[in-house]
Write a protein that holds these residues in place. Sequence first.
Motif, short mmCIF file in Angstrom:
data_model
loop_
_atom_site.label_atom_id
_atom_site.label_comp_id
_atom_site.label_asym_id
_atom_site.label_seq_id
_atom_site.Cartn_x
_atom_site.Cartn_y
_atom_site.Cartn_z
N SER B 183 -10.01 -4.04 1.10
CA SER B 183 -9.40 -2.72 0.92
C SER B 183 -9.05 -2.09 2.26
N GLY B 186 -6.14 -3.73 3.62
CA GLY B 186 -4.93 -3.29 2.95
C GLY B 186 -4.38 -2.02 3.56
N ILE B 187 -5.27 -1.08 3.83
CA ILE B 187 -4.83 0.18 4.44
C ILE B 187 -4.20 -0.08 5.80
N PRO B 198 2.37 3.96 2.79
CA PRO B 198 1.36 4.89 2.30
C PRO B 198 1.68 6.20 3.00
N THR B 199 2.19 7.15 2.24
CA THR B 199 2.64 8.39 2.86
C THR B 199 1.46 9.15 3.45
N ALA B 200 0.30 9.04 2.81
CA ALA B 200 -0.90 9.70 3.34
C ALA B 200 -1.38 8.98 4.59
N LEU B 204 -7.23 9.25 6.02
CA LEU B 204 -7.48 9.94 4.76
C LEU B 204 -7.66 8.94 3.62
N LEU B 205 -6.80 7.93 3.61
CA LEU B 205 -6.92 6.88 2.60
C LEU B 205 -8.28 6.20 2.70
N GLU B 207 -11.00 7.51 3.83
CA GLU B 207 -12.01 8.43 3.33
C GLU B 207 -12.04 8.43 1.81
N VAL B 208 -10.87 8.49 1.20
CA VAL B 208 -10.80 8.45 -0.26
C VAL B 208 -11.45 7.18 -0.79
N LEU B 209 -11.11 6.09 -0.16
CA LEU B 209 -11.64 4.81 -0.60
C LEU B 209 -13.17 4.77 -0.49
N THR B 212 -15.05 7.39 -2.76
CA THR B 212 -15.01 7.04 -4.18
C THR B 212 -15.91 5.84 -4.46
N MET B 213 -15.87 4.87 -3.60
CA MET B 213 -16.68 3.68 -3.83
C MET B 213 -18.17 3.99 -3.70
N ARG B 215 -19.59 6.78 -4.33
CA ARG B 215 -19.99 7.47 -5.55
C ARG B 215 -20.11 6.50 -6.70
N GLY B 216 -19.20 5.51 -6.71
CA GLY B 216 -19.24 4.52 -7.76
C GLY B 216 -20.49 3.67 -7.69
#
Lengths: 224, 224
Positions: B183, B186-187, B198-200, B204-205, B207-209, B212-213, B215-216
């Motif tokens: 992952s 990929g970023i 990836p416009t973001a 940030l991407l 961080e999101v990744l 989220t993971m 938390r998962g």
Amino acid sequence: MAVNKIPEKKSQRREAARQSLREEILAASRDIITQEGFAALTMRKLAERIGYSPATLYLHFRNRDEIAHAVSRTGYADLLKTLSSITEKDRGKPADRLRSLAKAYVRFGLENPQTYALIFMEDPAYLAAVFAEPAEDDPAAACYSLMLAATGDLLAAGMRPPKAGKPARAVTAVELTESLWASMHGIVSLKLTCPAFPTAPADLLTEVLIETMLRGLSAATAKK
Amino acid sequence: MAVNKIPEKKSQRREAARQSLREEILAASRDIITQEGFAALTMRKLAERIGYSPATLYLHFRNRDEIAHAVSRTGYADLLKTLSSITEKDRGKPADRLRSLAKAYVRFGLENPQTYALIFMEDPAYLAAVFAEPAEDDPAAACYSLMLAATGDLLAAGMRPPKAGKPARAVTAVELTESLWASMHGIVSLKLTCPAFPTAPADLLTEVLIETMLRGLSAATAKK
DNA sequence: AGTATAAACTGAACACTGTTTAGTGAACAT
DNA sequence: ATGTTCACTAAACAGTGTTCAGTTTATACT
């Protein structure tokens, strides 16, 4: 001066021949790329395959990159077909749809390695152009919209994405989509460039990724 | 017959000169690659920069790929240095360590684009070789171990990874590590090949990744 | 010292690559 | 039939990685 006395009929024939040859060039290009990869697409080989001299290719395309560009478009169209076949039949929960989409995306990459490598790893100019000035009818843009809609539905279904950014705020659908996309791309591209590295099979990695992220997104909501 | 009368002293001088030139070639290669990218590393340009003829390069390296291979090694060493500087100072919770590692990985890729592209996108043979027959002292293998240890600690800290595979079973540390790595890759790789897509922003991407993971992974455990 | 030997080095070539240009021939429009 | 436009190509240019015969240089031994 000269009156254009309907030369359209004849011109049409010429134009038809032009288009026909152009399509023949693209078809041969697709053949070579899918069989041997983009690097194997040399102008001489391509010319020989269609029975013309190399110079003729430049009467129909500015250069090799423009051919790649045209082939990329059909590559994105293929991907779009794959993805939309998922969203059309899958009328279940948004989470399941995203699961199916992720699997389909990765499978597409692995089953069409040369095409995937071309459109996402070797011809970045296409994607760049799409995001520079978004065209409505572009297949790549359509793929993006499709993915965005899927994550959008997921969030709308009551998911609580984690916070991120400075200052911290809830993650948007765009950011989530792009994170997911990048992650899937990572799995595919890594496997394509080096089959040995991610030792685990790609579909398993995809499952791990999507399941963990889905749990991460639904963590704050009540279970079931 | 001829008696080898300790020609080592002189041979050593020769050998030292050989090694010195070899290092000079590699240094020049690194310069060119970091400044202009791997594609710009042509044998003639490289030869001219060190003041030798192109043919001389082939007395020290079998071909261009072998040079890339040698440069890759130092590239992995650089990455290892970056990552291990994290694990050394970060003595906090495993989750925080993984956060730091992910950020450092992505930052490394963006700050050393040509190096990253070389070692992960243009010289797959190196990684393939490492995983074909694992060498203890290889920097790439060390990077892998480091990441694996981080996710291992995370799981050991009481995380409950989701189930995956057929039949469904708990995800292993290896699978989790490779999913995360892919992952992050990929970023980075997407941003490197196409800054527009990836416009973001990449961080940030990331961080999101990672959020989220995480938390998962901790979804099933009690909070705090 | 001089000389045999081995290593280092190079100029020139080979087979490729994408691309350009001058020039030929055929199809078209009038 | 003629003038024009279009399609097409042979040949060349400037590159690429790589190889090899031949030369120069440094070492080793007498």
